[in-house]
Every structure is written in C-alpha cells, then in structure tokens.
Design an enzyme around this catalytic site. Structure first.
Site, PDB file in Angstrom:
ATOM      1  N   THR A 135       0.813  -1.217   0.000  1.00  0.00           N
ATOM      2  CA  THR A 135       0.000   0.000   0.000  1.00  0.00           C
ATOM      3  C   THR A 135       0.847   1.267   0.000  1.00  0.00           C
ATOM      4  OG1 THR A 135      -1.561   1.256   1.360  1.00  0.00           O
ATOM      5  CG2 THR A 135      -0.122  -0.220   2.533  1.00  0.00           C
ATOM      6  N   ASP A 136       0.252   2.351  -0.472  1.00  0.00           N
ATOM      7  CA  ASP A 136       0.937   3.657  -0.409  1.00  0.00           C
ATOM      8  C   ASP A 136       1.027   4.178   1.032  1.00  0.00           C
ATOM      9  OD1 ASP A 136      -1.765   4.295  -0.014  1.00  0.00           O
ATOM     10  OD2 ASP A 136      -1.881   5.739  -1.663  1.00  0.00           O
ATOM     11  N   GLU A 137       0.224   3.581   1.947  1.00  0.00           N
ATOM     12  CA  GLU A 137       0.212   4.097   3.328  1.00  0.00           C
ATOM     13  C   GLU A 137       1.548   3.896   4.030  1.00  0.00           C
ATOM     14  OE1 GLU A 137      -3.199   3.435   5.700  1.00  0.00           O
ATOM     15  OE2 GLU A 137      -4.561   3.556   4.010  1.00  0.00           O
ATOM     16  N   TYR A 161      -2.146  -0.439  10.926  1.00  0.00           N
ATOM     17  CA  TYR A 161      -2.237  -1.128   9.624  1.00  0.00           C
ATOM     18  C   TYR A 161      -1.021  -0.811   8.760  1.00  0.00           C
ATOM     19  CZ  TYR A 161      -3.424  -1.658   4.678  1.00  0.00           C
ATOM     20  OH  TYR A 161      -3.378  -1.964   3.331  1.00  0.00           O
ATOM     21  N   SER A 164       2.121  -2.358   9.976  1.00  0.00           N
ATOM     22  CA  SER A 164       2.205  -3.805   9.739  1.00  0.00           C
ATOM     23  C   SER A 164       2.512  -4.094   8.266  1.00  0.00           C
ATOM     24  CB  SER A 164       0.911  -4.504  10.188  1.00  0.00           C
ATOM     25  OG  SER A 164      -0.176  -4.171   9.339  1.00  0.00           O
ATOM     26  N   LYS A 165       1.972  -3.294   7.365  1.00  0.00           N
ATOM     27  CA  LYS A 165       2.278  -3.493   5.940  1.00  0.00           C
ATOM     28  C   LYS A 165       3.733  -3.101   5.661  1.00  0.00           C
ATOM     29  CE  LYS A 165      -0.140  -4.604   2.959  1.00  0.00           C
ATOM     30  NZ  LYS A 165      -0.525  -5.939   2.425  1.00  0.00           N
ATOM     31  N   ASN A 260     -12.056  13.769   0.370  1.00  0.00           N
ATOM     32  CA  ASN A 260     -13.174  12.887   0.743  1.00  0.00           C
ATOM     33  C   ASN A 260     -14.513  13.586   0.526  1.00  0.00           C
ATOM     34  OD1 ASN A 260     -11.350  10.921   1.478  1.00  0.00           O
ATOM     35  ND2 ASN A 260     -11.316  11.523   3.643  1.00  0.00           N
TER      36      ASN A 260
HETATM   37  P1  NAD Z   1      -9.799  -7.329   2.003  1.00  0.00           P
HETATM   38  O1  NAD Z   1      -9.786  -7.012   3.466  1.00  0.00           O
HETATM   39  O2  NAD Z   1     -11.013  -7.019   1.199  1.00  0.00           O
HETATM   40  O3  NAD Z   1      -9.510  -8.894   1.798  1.00  0.00           O
HETATM   41  C1  NAD Z   1      -8.521  -9.585   2.499  1.00  0.00           C
HETATM   42  C2  NAD Z   1      -8.656 -11.077   2.182  1.00  0.00           C
HETATM   43  O4  NAD Z   1      -7.595 -11.776   2.865  1.00  0.00           O
HETATM   44  C3  NAD Z   1      -9.966 -11.697   2.653  1.00  0.00           C
HETATM   45  O5  NAD Z   1     -10.481 -12.564   1.675  1.00  0.00           O
HETATM   46  C4  NAD Z   1      -9.572 -12.469   3.908  1.00  0.00           C
HETATM   47  O6  NAD Z   1     -10.405 -13.590   4.155  1.00  0.00           O
HETATM   48  C5  NAD Z   1      -8.154 -12.885   3.554  1.00  0.00           C
HETATM   49  N1  NAD Z   1      -7.318 -13.136   4.749  1.00  0.00           N
HETATM   50  C6  NAD Z   1      -7.188 -12.317   5.842  1.00  0.00           C
HETATM   51  N2  NAD Z   1      -6.357 -12.901   6.732  1.00  0.00           N
HETATM   52  C7  NAD Z   1      -5.938 -14.072   6.178  1.00  0.00           C
HETATM   53  C8  NAD Z   1      -5.052 -15.097   6.615  1.00  0.00           C
HETATM   54  N3  NAD Z   1      -4.451 -15.033   7.809  1.00  0.00           N
HETATM   55  N4  NAD Z   1      -4.816 -16.146   5.785  1.00  0.00           N
HETATM   56  C9  NAD Z   1      -5.434 -16.223   4.580  1.00  0.00           C
HETATM   57  N5  NAD Z   1      -6.295 -15.294   4.129  1.00  0.00           N
HETATM   58  C10 NAD Z   1      -6.541 -14.230   4.919  1.00  0.00           C
HETATM   59  O7  NAD Z   1      -8.517  -6.631   1.414  1.00  0.00           O
HETATM   60  P2  NAD Z   1      -8.326  -5.898  -0.002  1.00  0.00           P
HETATM   61  O8  NAD Z   1      -8.880  -4.540   0.084  1.00  0.00           O
HETATM   62  O9  NAD Z   1      -8.775  -6.813  -1.076  1.00  0.00           O
HETATM   63  O10 NAD Z   1      -6.730  -5.763  -0.012  1.00  0.00           O
HETATM   64  C11 NAD Z   1      -5.925  -6.816  -0.554  1.00  0.00           C
HETATM   65  C12 NAD Z   1      -4.462  -6.446  -0.369  1.00  0.00           C
HETATM   66  O11 NAD Z   1      -4.191  -5.213  -1.016  1.00  0.00           O
HETATM   67  C13 NAD Z   1      -4.060  -6.235   1.100  1.00  0.00           C
HETATM   68  O12 NAD Z   1      -2.769  -6.770   1.271  1.00  0.00           O
HETATM   69  C14 NAD Z   1      -4.045  -4.725   1.274  1.00  0.00           C
HETATM   70  O13 NAD Z   1      -3.114  -4.342   2.258  1.00  0.00           O
HETATM   71  C15 NAD Z   1      -3.621  -4.288  -0.110  1.00  0.00           C
HETATM   72  N6  NAD Z   1      -4.098  -2.942  -0.492  1.00  0.00           N
HETATM   73  C16 NAD Z   1      -5.438  -2.649  -0.509  1.00  0.00           C
HETATM   74  C17 NAD Z   1      -5.871  -1.395  -0.945  1.00  0.00           C
HETATM   75  C18 NAD Z   1      -7.328  -1.012  -0.996  1.00  0.00           C
HETATM   76  O14 NAD Z   1      -7.625   0.138  -1.305  1.00  0.00           O
HETATM   77  N7  NAD Z   1      -8.251  -1.910  -0.722  1.00  0.00           N
HETATM   78  C19 NAD Z   1      -4.931  -0.440  -1.356  1.00  0.00           C
HETATM   79  C20 NAD Z   1      -3.574  -0.761  -1.279  1.00  0.00           C
HETATM   80  C21 NAD Z   1      -3.173  -2.032  -0.891  1.00  0.00           C
HETATM   81  O1  DAU Z   2      -4.201   4.002   0.514  1.00  0.00           O
HETATM   82  C1  DAU Z   2      -4.395   2.632   0.377  1.00  0.00           C
HETATM   83  C2  DAU Z   2      -5.271   2.142   1.503  1.00  0.00           C
HETATM   84  O2  DAU Z   2      -6.594   2.573   1.210  1.00  0.00           O
HETATM   85  C3  DAU Z   2      -5.242   0.623   1.664  1.00  0.00           C
HETATM   86  O3  DAU Z   2      -3.940   0.213   2.006  1.00  0.00           O
HETATM   87  C4  DAU Z   2      -6.243   0.159   2.716  1.00  0.00           C
HETATM   88  O4  DAU Z   2      -6.275  -1.260   2.752  1.00  0.00           O
HETATM   89  C5  DAU Z   2      -7.602   0.695   2.327  1.00  0.00           C
HETATM   90  O5  DAU Z   2      -8.536   0.358   3.324  1.00  0.00           O
HETATM   91  C6  DAU Z   2      -7.561   2.212   2.144  1.00  0.00           C
HETATM   92  O6  DAU Z   2      -7.316   2.894   3.404  1.00  0.00           O
HETATM   93  P1  DAU Z   2      -8.062   4.262   3.780  1.00  0.00           P
HETATM   94  O7  DAU Z   2      -8.019   4.435   5.235  1.00  0.00           O
HETATM   95  O8  DAU Z   2      -7.573   5.386   2.930  1.00  0.00           O
HETATM   96  O9  DAU Z   2      -9.530   3.859   3.254  1.00  0.00           O
HETATM   97  P2  DAU Z   2     -10.997   4.090   3.858  1.00  0.00           P
HETATM   98  O10 DAU Z   2     -11.951   3.669   2.814  1.00  0.00           O
HETATM   99  O11 DAU Z   2     -11.134   3.502   5.225  1.00  0.00           O
HETATM  100  O12 DAU Z   2     -11.042   5.667   4.007  1.00  0.00           O
HETATM  101  C7  DAU Z   2     -10.846   6.523   2.898  1.00  0.00           C
HETATM  102  C8  DAU Z   2     -10.902   7.954   3.404  1.00  0.00           C
HETATM  103  O13 DAU Z   2     -12.238   8.247   3.810  1.00  0.00           O
HETATM  104  C9  DAU Z   2     -10.025   8.200   4.615  1.00  0.00           C
HETATM  105  O14 DAU Z   2      -9.472   9.512   4.523  1.00  0.00           O
HETATM  106  C10 DAU Z   2     -10.985   8.121   5.796  1.00  0.00           C
HETATM  107  C11 DAU Z   2     -12.297   8.622   5.197  1.00  0.00           C
HETATM  108  N1  DAU Z   2     -13.529   8.026   5.775  1.00  0.00           N
HETATM  109  C12 DAU Z   2     -13.616   6.676   5.868  1.00  0.00           C
HETATM  110  C13 DAU Z   2     -14.749   6.086   6.386  1.00  0.00           C
HETATM  111  C14 DAU Z   2     -14.850   4.581   6.503  1.00  0.00           C
HETATM  112  C15 DAU Z   2     -14.588   8.837   6.150  1.00  0.00           C
HETATM  113  O15 DAU Z   2     -14.500  10.079   6.031  1.00  0.00           O
HETATM  114  N2  DAU Z   2     -15.711   8.269   6.665  1.00  0.00           N
HETATM  115  C16 DAU Z   2     -15.836   6.916   6.807  1.00  0.00           C
HETATM  116  O16 DAU Z   2     -16.881   6.451   7.310  1.00  0.00           O
END
Ligand code: NAD
Ligand code: DAU
Length: 362
Positions: A135-137, A161, A164-165, A260
């Site tokens: 992730t970019d975080e 989070y 940990s990443k 947002n």
């Molecule tokens: P998600 O939370 O929707 O899905 C996570 C999946 O991993 C689920 O299917 C869950 O059952 C599985 N999982 C969790 N713990 C596990 C374990 N111990 N063993 C096996 N499977 C397990 O996540 P996502 O949004 O699809 O993100 C996928 C990856 O991309 C993550 O590594 C996240 O950090 C990264 N990422 C997500 C975003 C985003 O915007 N969603 C952005 C940047 C990076």
């Molecule tokens: O940047 C990549 C990340 O994006 C991933 O690594 C994470 O897995 C993914 O969950 C996401 O993290 P964010 O914290 O940016 O996503 P989230 O959808 O939780 O929130 C997006 C923005 O919106 C953030 O600035 C918080 C805000 N927010 C979120 C929620 C859930 C609100 O204002 N209200 C809300 O109820």
C-alpha cells in the site's frame, strides 16, 4: 499442464476482482488460498468457481503446515500475496490481528516460499515470482504541496495497519537480498470498484445513501486520497508478473487525487441522477461531519511513472468513469449488499461510529 498461480486472500475485494479478471484474460490455472475472515466472500467468485482451472483452499497464511501442503500439492509458478487485514479503522480499534496476519503471516508465507523455491528445478526457478501486494500508506502522509510518493520515498507509516504493511514489505525485501527469493513489491493507492466491503469509504457512502442513512465524513472532509479503479490495479499486477523485475518495487496509482468531501458529493450527484425518484434525494442532505480518525493521514498521492515507463501500464478508467461503474454495480447488486451487511458488520458499525457523534446506524 501449466503450473498455477497461487493467490492468497483471493476472496477479498481486490483478490476476487483479480481472480475474475484473470479468467477473462487467461485460462491458466489459479489456486485461491483464503482464511475467509469477515472480509472474505466466496459469493464474489461464484461465476468462475466451477471452472476446472480454479481451486479454492480454505487456509490461514499463519498456518505454515497448511501453506507448505498447498504449495507441495499445487506447485505454483508464482504467488500473489493479497491476504491481509486491510482496514485502517479496525487496526486502530484492535491492532493485534494486523500484526498476526500482516507481519507473522507474511513471514511464514515467505518461509514457505523460500523452502518451495529451493527445491524447484533451475528452469522453474527462472520463472518463479513472489508478488507482494502492498500500500501507499507505508510512505506516510503528504502535505498539499509535496510531490507524490515514488518508489524511493522513505517509509513513515502512521497507523497500526500501515506499520504492519511496512514491516511485511521490509521482510519481503530482506528475503530478496538474503535468500535471492525473486519477489516484487507493489505499493498501490486506494482501490474502489465492485465487491468492496461496505466498511470502506466509497461503498459505505453508496450503501448508506441508498438506505437514507447518514454519510459520516471524518473531520472536515479535506483529507485527500488517490483513487485507483480495481480493474486497473489487477491489470497492473498481471503486467508486473509478466514483465516486472525481481527485487524491484512498482508504485500503482490512478492519478485521481480527490478530497473525501468531493468524493461523497460526487456519489450523491450520481445517485440523484440514477435514482431521481428516491425519497432520499437530494442525497447530499444526508452528509454529516463526524469525529476524525485518530492520526488521520492528510494526503496520499502516487507517482506511477516507473510502472508506466518501464512496463507500459496505463490506467483505463478515470475517476468519473470508474465511480459511475461502481455506483451502478452497487445499484444492481442489492442482494450482495444485504448479505454482507448482516451479522458482524452491524457490530462493527456500532464499534466505529457510536463514539464519533454520528447518528450512523448500520
Ligand atoms: P480485504 O480485506 O477485502 O480482503 C482480504 C482477504 O484476505 C480476505 O479474503 C480475507 O479472508 C483474507 N485473509 C485475511 N487474513 C488471512 C489469513 N491469515 N490467511 C489467509 N487469508 C486471509 O482486502 P483488499 O482490500 O482486497 O486488499 C488486498 C491487499 O491489497 C491487502 O494486502 C491490502 O493491504 C492491499 N491494499 C489494498 C488497498 C485497498 O484500497 N483496498 C490499497 C492498497 C493495498
Ligand atoms: O491508501 C491505500 C489504503 O486505502 C489501503 O492500504 C487500505 O487497505 C484501504 O482500506 C484504504 O485505506 P483508507 O483508510 O484510505 O480507506 P478508507 O476507505 O477507510 O477511508 C478513505 C478515506 O475516507 C479516509 O481519509 C478516511 C475517510 N472516511 C472513511 C470512512 C470509513 C470517512 O471520512 N468516513 C468513513 O466512514
């Protein structure tokens, strides 16, 4: 017979989009190894689940024996590591699972991959890749005038989070340098699109607006995220498998920085257009500003030059086209929403929002 690719976390949001897209682009076999936490949903994969090239293994990356067994049995040519605890707010409420899956789980998966790689034939080793989806975080937070994150931006994670990443990225890097594991790290920005669990901002706002519930914007709504349509992310990952160099990092982002507040307003405008007769229109009247996320990162932005220049990737969706598709998908899939928002989801909504001063019923 081709060796399969091995996907961890394939029942989650990005993983299931990746698998669905994989079988549109290819008939090469794929194994999905997933623990099925609250975020994993096999319904997402119903349309491909009967394909002979698809296998599902119910397993935990923290269970080394189960991972070893799956690698021995399926002999993959690549591992795509998506599995993680992924929601920042949950990491603030209960960080431990994040350390367990994202750090210890990635470590155990790397150990299993190292042992597996060591016994491959030379020709198989040449081909093998470990793709770590991050992730970019990990890069921390930007001010308004800072340049976007590049692959050389120093790590400065701010939430449990993100920390940990970041730790998992460092472990992957160490396995490249110490053991020669041919791993590649990708760091991408906020994804959005179909099948995203409605605890994340975009699907939460869409589903709440449809139900006439309040739209809880944290703080003043001026925090900025760089939105990437999930299908563009999946296409980038396929390209990284094909052409990416072991040991390299590639940033993936959509060049769609939005506050947002503007994202929520855009969702409301789309719903006003697509559901003009809704009792809840104009949907923007549902917006409420609630207590901010602790340590809320101000701005993320990704510089994707390297991926574009070296691997020839281009995002196909802009934010307007991607958001319209996404809103339409949620409108067309009320049963999916109904299914995932029952049970444990209700508890999370209470845990996260009751202290924020939000009248934010699940
Ligand atoms: P998600 O939370 O929707 O899905 C996570 C999946 O991993 C689920 O299917 C869950 O059952 C599985 N999982 C969790 N713990 C596990 C374990 N111990 N063993 C096996 N499977 C397990 O996540 P996502 O949004 O699809 O993100 C996928 C990856 O991309 C993550 O590594 C996240 O950090 C990264 N990422 C997500 C975003 C985003 O915007 N969603 C952005 C940047 C990076
Ligand atoms: O940047 C990549 C990340 O994006 C991933 O690594 C994470 O897995 C993914 O969950 C996401 O993290 P964010 O914290 O940016 O996503 P989230 O959808 O939780 O929130 C997006 C923005 O919106 C953030 O600035 C918080 C805000 N927010 C979120 C929620 C859930 C609100 O204002 N209200 C809300 O109820």
């Amino acid at each position: 017979m081709h060796h399969p690719i091995f996907v961890t976390g394939g029942a989650g949001f990005i993983g299931s989009n990746f698998i669905l897209d994989w079988f549109v682009a290819s008939s090469s076999p794929l194994v999905n190894f997933d623990k099925l936490t609250y975020a994993g949903n096999l319904h997402n994969l119903e349309s491909i689940s009967k394909r002979p090239e698809y296998r599902f293994v119910h397993g935990d990356i923290c269970d080394r024996a189960a991972v070893d067994q799956a690698l021995r049995e399926h002999r993959p040519r690549a591992i795509f590591h998506f599995a993680a605890e992924s929601h920042v707010d949950r990491s603030i409420v209960s960080p431990e699972a994040f350390l367990e899956t994202n750090i210890r789980g990635t470590f155990l998966l790397l150990e299993a991959a190292r042992a597996y790689y060591a016994q491959l034939a030379e020709s198989e080793r040449q081909q093998f890749r470990f793709l770590h989806i991050s992730t970019d975080e990990v890069y921390g937070s930007l001010n308004a005038s800072d340049p976007a994150f590049s692959e050389t931006t120093p790590y400065a994670p701010n939430s449990p989070y993100a920390a940990s990443k970041a730790a998992s990225d460092h472990l992957v890097r160490a396995y490249v340098h110490t053991y020669g594991l041919p791993a590649i790290i990708t760091n991408c920005s906020n994804n959005y699109g179909p099948y995203q669990f409605p605890e994340k901002m975009i699907p939460l706002m869409i589903t709440h607006a449809l139900a006439g519930k309040s739209l809880p914007i944290y703080g003043d709504g001026s925090n900025v995220r760089d939105w990437l349509y999930v299908g563009d992310h999946c296409a980038a990952l396929r390209l990284v498998l094909e052409r990416g160099l072991p040991g390299e990092t590639y940033n993936i982002g959509g060049r769609n920085e939005r506050s947002n507040r503007s994202v929520v307003e855009a969702i409301c405008t789309l719903l006003d257009e697509l559901r003009p007769n809704s009792a809840h229109a104009p949907h923007a009247k549902l917006i409420s500003y609630v207590k901010d996320r602790p340590g809320h990162d101000r701005r993320y932005a990704i510089n994707a030059d390297k991926l574009e220049r070296k691997l020839g990737w281009r995002a196909r969706e802009n934010f307007e086209s991607g958001l319209r598709k996404t809103v339409q998908w949620y409108l067309e899939h009320p049963a999916w929403v109904e299914d995932v928002t029952s049970g444990a989801y209700q508890q999370w909504m209470q845990d996260n929002y009751q202290t924020r001063g939000a009248a934010c019923e699940a």
